[in-house]
Scaffold this active site. Structure first.
Site, mmCIF file in Angstrom:
data_model
loop_
_atom_site.group_PDB
_atom_site.id
_atom_site.type_symbol
_atom_site.label_atom_id
_atom_site.label_comp_id
_atom_site.label_asym_id
_atom_site.label_seq_id
_atom_site.Cartn_x
_atom_site.Cartn_y
_atom_site.Cartn_z
ATOM 1 N N CYS A 53 -3.223 46.063 20.845
ATOM 2 C CA CYS A 53 -1.886 46.089 20.250
ATOM 3 C C CYS A 53 -0.868 45.354 21.125
ATOM 4 O O CYS A 53 -0.582 45.778 22.244
ATOM 5 C CB CYS A 53 -1.474 47.554 20.055
ATOM 6 N N CYS A 83 2.228 47.377 22.061
ATOM 7 C CA CYS A 83 1.839 48.404 23.049
ATOM 8 C C CYS A 83 1.835 47.812 24.455
ATOM 9 O O CYS A 83 2.308 48.434 25.408
ATOM 10 C CB CYS A 83 0.458 48.967 22.730
#
Length: 146
Positions: free
Chosen positions: A69, A72
């Site tokens: 991600c 993230c």
């Protein structure tokens, strides 16, 4: 004098009784003798999640994330820096939803990154999307009632 707080060790996960007035004095674990506060988020798995989210008297701020991600990865250094500001009033942890999908499913995590604050097993609030350090700190304190 108030009751001591139960605090789970970030290293061995043993529960320790710590007087609230000693939180800022660098308490150590009674079992493994390592620092109870490291100013870094701990990586949690299903085996130890409840020890910190349910059985500890500290609010737990969890970042549900995955290694693939992009947002993230962008938020990770901000979450790391927030740990230094929020401990010892909150414990910060990261849950890799790729490695521990059962935890993501248990809490209905539909998008990542998602942060959630827990206290005594109850979710106090959640926020999805990447955030900067100051926003993480502000949101966590407001959600935990600090």
């Amino acid at each position: 004098m108030s009751e001591p707080l139960l605090i789970a060790c970030p290293h061995c996960h043993a529960r320790n009784r710590v007087p609230e007035q000693r939180l800022g004095q660098g308490p150590a674990c009674g079992r493994c003798h390592q620092a109870l506060f490291t100013a870094h988020p701990l990586a949690l798995d299903a085996a130890h999640f409840d020890t910190h989210a349910r059985d500890s008297d500290l609010p737990l701020l969890v970042d549900f994330w995955a290694p693939w991600c992009g947002p993230c990865k962008m938020m990770a250094p901000h979450f790391e820096a927030a740990a230094a500001q929020l401990e010892p009033q909150l414990r910060l942890a990261k849950v890799d939803t790729e490695a521990h999908p059962a935890l993501g499913a248990r809490f209905g995590i539909r998008s990542i990154p998602t942060m959630a604050v827990f206290l005594h097993g109850r979710e106090l609030g959640r926020q999805s999307g990447a955030m900067q350090q100051a926003d993480i700190v502000r949101w966590a304190r407001a959600t935990a009632g600090l």
